[in-house]
Motif scaffolding. Structure first.
Motif, PDB file in Angstrom:
ATOM      1  N   ASP A 146       0.427   4.524  -2.315  1.00 43.03           N
ATOM      2  CA  ASP A 146       0.241   5.863  -1.742  1.00 43.03           C
ATOM      3  C   ASP A 146       1.202   6.858  -2.388  1.00 43.03           C
ATOM      4  O   ASP A 146       0.831   8.005  -2.670  1.00 43.03           O
ATOM      5  CB  ASP A 146       0.454   5.835  -0.234  1.00 43.03           C
ATOM      6  N   LEU A 196      -4.216  -2.658  -5.383  1.00 45.75           N
ATOM      7  CA  LEU A 196      -3.471  -3.446  -4.408  1.00 45.75           C
ATOM      8  C   LEU A 196      -3.559  -4.909  -4.831  1.00 45.75           C
ATOM      9  O   LEU A 196      -4.632  -5.509  -4.798  1.00 45.75           O
ATOM     10  CB  LEU A 196      -4.029  -3.238  -3.004  1.00 45.75           C
ATOM     11  N   GLN A 215       0.814  -1.208   0.000  1.00 45.81           N
ATOM     12  CA  GLN A 215       0.000   0.000   0.000  1.00 45.81           C
ATOM     13  C   GLN A 215       0.848   1.258   0.000  1.00 45.81           C
ATOM     14  O   GLN A 215       0.492   2.259  -0.629  1.00 45.81           O
ATOM     15  CB  GLN A 215      -0.955  -0.008   1.196  1.00 45.81           C
ATOM     16  N   GLN A 216       1.988   1.222   0.695  1.00 41.70           N
ATOM     17  CA  GLN A 216       2.822   2.431   0.766  1.00 41.70           C
ATOM     18  C   GLN A 216       3.302   2.853  -0.625  1.00 41.70           C
ATOM     19  O   GLN A 216       3.455   4.047  -0.913  1.00 41.70           O
ATOM     20  CB  GLN A 216       4.025   2.185   1.672  1.00 41.70           C
TER      21      GLN A 216
END
Length: 208
Positions: free
Chosen positions: A178, A189, A174-175
């Motif tokens: 982001d 994802l 997820q990072q």
């Protein structure tokens, strides 16, 4: 939102391959102690985090990372040889043929496709013809920037000749999504090829 997204950016480890996190856990289990030790060090131990960041940016080579990480493992009671350490960490990794099929389908449908990958160790990309997978290939150690920095996604978009708002990033972390989102890039994802194919179609109108 769906209609204007035409291009796809894709991660390598954990997307085109099986889970890197699981491979690191498998390696940890082989050490005979806490199987979470390698991931714990990579996530929370500042000297290890610095080693990884420097390696992914190409500031140190795989051998230097292996020496440093072996020292950090020994400091936590795991006596491992440095030579070939990254290869052993990735020993249980396999190529996801379903993802290769999806990416081939996307290219056949005329979708611009870029690979955006944080490098790790040596031989990471063995067994995959990256030029056959993607139109452009952006490896962190080659450009000196690693995900989730916005700049690495911008480089991929520039090389594809597209605006970030036209792209969707597929990643298992997820990072990293982001980071891409800060440029206006959509995100998927990844958990499986089938689910990623579904998300691309349902959320962004990207079909094959």
């Amino acid at each position: 939102m769906g209609g204007k997204r035409a291009a796809v950016l894709v991660d390598f480890g954990g997307v085109i391959t099986s889970s890197v996190l699981q491979a690191f856990t498998d390696f940890g289990a082989s050490l005979g102690g806490d199987p979470r030790l390698p991931l714990d060090l990579l996530a929370r131990d500042q000297p290890t985090r610095t080693l990884l960041a420097d390696h992914e940016r190409g500031r140190i080579d795989a051998e230097a990372f292996e020496r440093g990480f072996a020292e950090r493992l020994r400091a936590r009671g795991a006596d491992v040889p440095a030579e070939g350490l990254t290869a052993r960490m990735l020993a249980s990794i396999s190529i996801d043929q379903d993802m290769l099929t999806l990416l081939a389908d996307l290219r056949a449908a005329g979708r611009p496709l870029g690979l955006v990958s944080n490098s790790f160790g040596t031989g990471t990309y063995d067994g995959v013809d990256l030029a056959a997978v993607a139109d452009v290939v952006v490896i962190s150690s080659e450009v000196g920037i690693r995900k989730p920095s916005r700049r690495i996604y911008a480089i991929a978009c520039e090389r594809l000749g597209i605006d970030p708002e036209e792209a969707v990033m597929i990643d298992d972390l997820q990072q990293n999504l982001d980071g891409a989102a800060r440029l206006g890039i959509g995100g998927v994802l990844h958990t499986s090829a089938a689910d990623t194919r579904r998300q691309l179609a349902e959320h962004f109108g990207i079909t094959t």
